[in-house]
Design a protein around this motif. Structure first.
Motif, PDB file in Angstrom:
ATOM      1  N   ARG A  22       0.740  -1.166  -0.095  1.00 31.63           N
ATOM      2  CA  ARG A  22       0.132   0.012   0.003  1.00 31.63           C
ATOM      3  C   ARG A  22       0.834   1.304   0.047  1.00 31.63           C
ATOM      4  O   ARG A  22       0.413   2.084  -0.804  1.00 31.63           O
ATOM      5  CB  ARG A  22      -0.987  -0.008   1.326  1.00 31.63           C
ATOM      6  CG  ARG A  22      -1.703   1.278   1.431  1.00 31.63           C
ATOM      7  CD  ARG A  22      -2.626   1.266   2.564  1.00 31.63           C
ATOM      8  NE  ARG A  22      -1.726   1.593   3.715  1.00 31.63           N
ATOM      9  CZ  ARG A  22      -1.464   2.796   4.327  1.00 31.63           C
ATOM     10  NH1 ARG A  22      -2.056   3.867   3.636  1.00 31.63           N
ATOM     11  NH2 ARG A  22      -0.821   2.908   5.428  1.00 31.63           N
ATOM     12  N   ILE A  75      -1.847  -2.973  -4.807  1.00 27.85           N
ATOM     13  CA  ILE A  75      -2.859  -3.169  -4.064  1.00 27.85           C
ATOM     14  C   ILE A  75      -4.122  -2.880  -5.429  1.00 27.85           C
ATOM     15  O   ILE A  75      -4.134  -1.900  -6.351  1.00 27.85           O
ATOM     16  CB  ILE A  75      -3.425  -2.097  -3.132  1.00 27.85           C
ATOM     17  CG1 ILE A  75      -2.412  -2.282  -1.919  1.00 27.85           C
ATOM     18  CG2 ILE A  75      -4.709  -2.293  -2.415  1.00 27.85           C
ATOM     19  CD1 ILE A  75      -2.335  -3.459  -1.252  1.00 27.85           C
ATOM     20  N   ASN A  77      -7.123  -1.632  -5.760  1.00 24.81           N
ATOM     21  CA  ASN A  77      -8.026  -0.935  -4.991  1.00 24.81           C
ATOM     22  C   ASN A  77      -9.262  -0.872  -5.492  1.00 24.81           C
ATOM     23  O   ASN A  77     -10.162  -0.535  -4.877  1.00 24.81           O
ATOM     24  CB  ASN A  77      -7.484   0.680  -5.176  1.00 24.81           C
ATOM     25  CG  ASN A  77      -6.320   0.972  -4.419  1.00 24.81           C
ATOM     26  OD1 ASN A  77      -6.269   0.519  -3.299  1.00 24.81           O
ATOM     27  ND2 ASN A  77      -5.199   1.477  -5.185  1.00 24.81           N
TER      28      ASN A  77
END
Length: 379
Positions: A22, A75, A77
């Protein structure tokens, strides 16, 4: 992946790896191993599981360091969503956001006051249902609530602006939606959102202050939200500024919020008591010196309160949010000047004070961050 919480699929190693991706992604498996002191096989096996869970994905090929080009990790998202709720005191606002804090959908419901606990819970459920229709799996629901919140049970112990107490928000919403629910004081939720998404860089400590119909604050220490011994850390609106001042709704005299909130500013407006704080600001912008003086006086009172807090916790940065912060043209210079002349040391007097860049969404972004902490942070 089932709806609800990520707790069931997390381990310490996964938390470390997720947070590394992240913060520093795109990043290779080898770099994660080097910088976390985890073994390459441990990183590889955990990354494999995270990819299978669709929370991590492989991205563009990285640059070669003399051998085969590494595959980079980021990530994913967009794979999951979180519902964030800013609960009252006049409206219930809800958003759906992705794991990067991007708002995908929103709704706003005006509360019909006065209201009972049951009616408030019903309004919460109705507002959440308006945004729940989504093609993404929902991680959970974060609720930012004014007043005193018992975080462990997700209970609103006392919501003064609604005149309510002992509202079992977490229990009722988890029962209704089958999702993990986190409930937090609105100012503390805002502080968490600011720390994650406010573009403040690497900070060890930060104080976020929400100035609206009340005044609350959230304190971040070493990257963690501070609650205090009984979940009332941040109730700075009831810090005494003047022992002989106006009586506050809490019963004490001269509380900070009798000087700086929207209602306090409106009460001081010249002549017309139908004016709101927003009207006072508009007239100040138009050149009304009396209205400008009211806002500057509020800024000085806020500066006194913040100087006290600087002396107690000495944060690296103070961030202001809430409706009153929109009058920054008048209140911010007064706050800074008061701190400059009142702080104990030159270093303390230079504490950075600025207005949130997240604007009206600061508390809502904080609400979704309550779940992001659960997903990414190492416990």
């Amino acid at each position: 992946m089932r709806q609800g919480t990520f707790k069931w699929m997390k381990s310490m190693n996964k938390s470390i790896i997720l947070n590394k991706i992240r913060k520093d992604g795109p990043i290779s498996r080898a770099q994660i191993a080097r910088e976390t002191n985890l073994t390459p096989p441990t990183v590889s096996s955990n990354v494999k599981e995270l990819i299978e869970e669709k929370i991590v994905e492989e991205s563009d090929i990285g640059q070669s360091q003399g051998g085969r080009k590494p595959t980079m990790l980021v990530i994913n998202n967009q794979a999951f969503s979180i519902i964030g709720v800013d609960a009252g005191p006049e409206n219930i606002e809800c958003i759906v956001a992705d794991l990067a804090g991007n708002v995908l959908k929103r709704s706003k419901t005006k509360l019909q006051l006065p209201i009972t606990n049951q009616e408030f819970i019903a309004a919460l459920k109705s507002s959440i249902k308006k945004v729940l229709e989504t093609d993404k799996q929902v991680v959970g629901i974060g609720v930012a609530m004014h007043g005193v919140v018992e975080v462990e049970t997700g209970t609103s112990l006392y919501a003064p602006n609604l005149g309510l107490s002992n509202i079992p928000i977490k229990q009722q919403l988890e029962q209704a939606f089958g999702l993990e629910v986190k409930v937090e004081n609105d100012a503390r939720a805002m502080a968490l959102g600011e720390y994650w998404f406010g573009d403040h860089g690497e900070l060890e400590s930060m104080l976020a202050v929400n100035i609206g119909s009340g005044v609350g604050a959230g304190l971040i220490i070493e990257g963690k939200l501070y609650h205090g011994a009984s979940d009332i850390a941040g109730e700075i609106g009831h810090m005494t500024i003047d022992l002989h001042g106006e009586t506050c709704e809490c019963g004490n005299r001269g509380c900070l919020q009798t000087f700086v909130t929207g209602p306090a500013i409106a009460r001081k407006a010249p002549g017309n008591h139908l004016l709101t704080a927003e009207n006072v600001f508009e007239q100040a912008i138009s050149g009304n010196e009396e209205c400008a003086a009211i806002l500057k006086a509020s800024g000085r009172a806020m500066g006194v309160g913040l100087t006290n807090l600087i002396h107690i916790v000495n944060p690296e940065k103070i961030v202001l949010g809430g409706g009153v912060s929109k009058a920054e043209k008048f209140i911010l210079p007064a706050i800074r000047e008061t701190i400059r002349t009142s702080a104990l040391t030159p270093a303390a007097s230079q504490t950075t004070v600025e207005v949130s860049k997240l604007g009206d969404d600061a508390t809502l972004i904080g609400a979704i961050t309550l779940l992001l902490v659960d997903i990414f942070e190492v416990k």
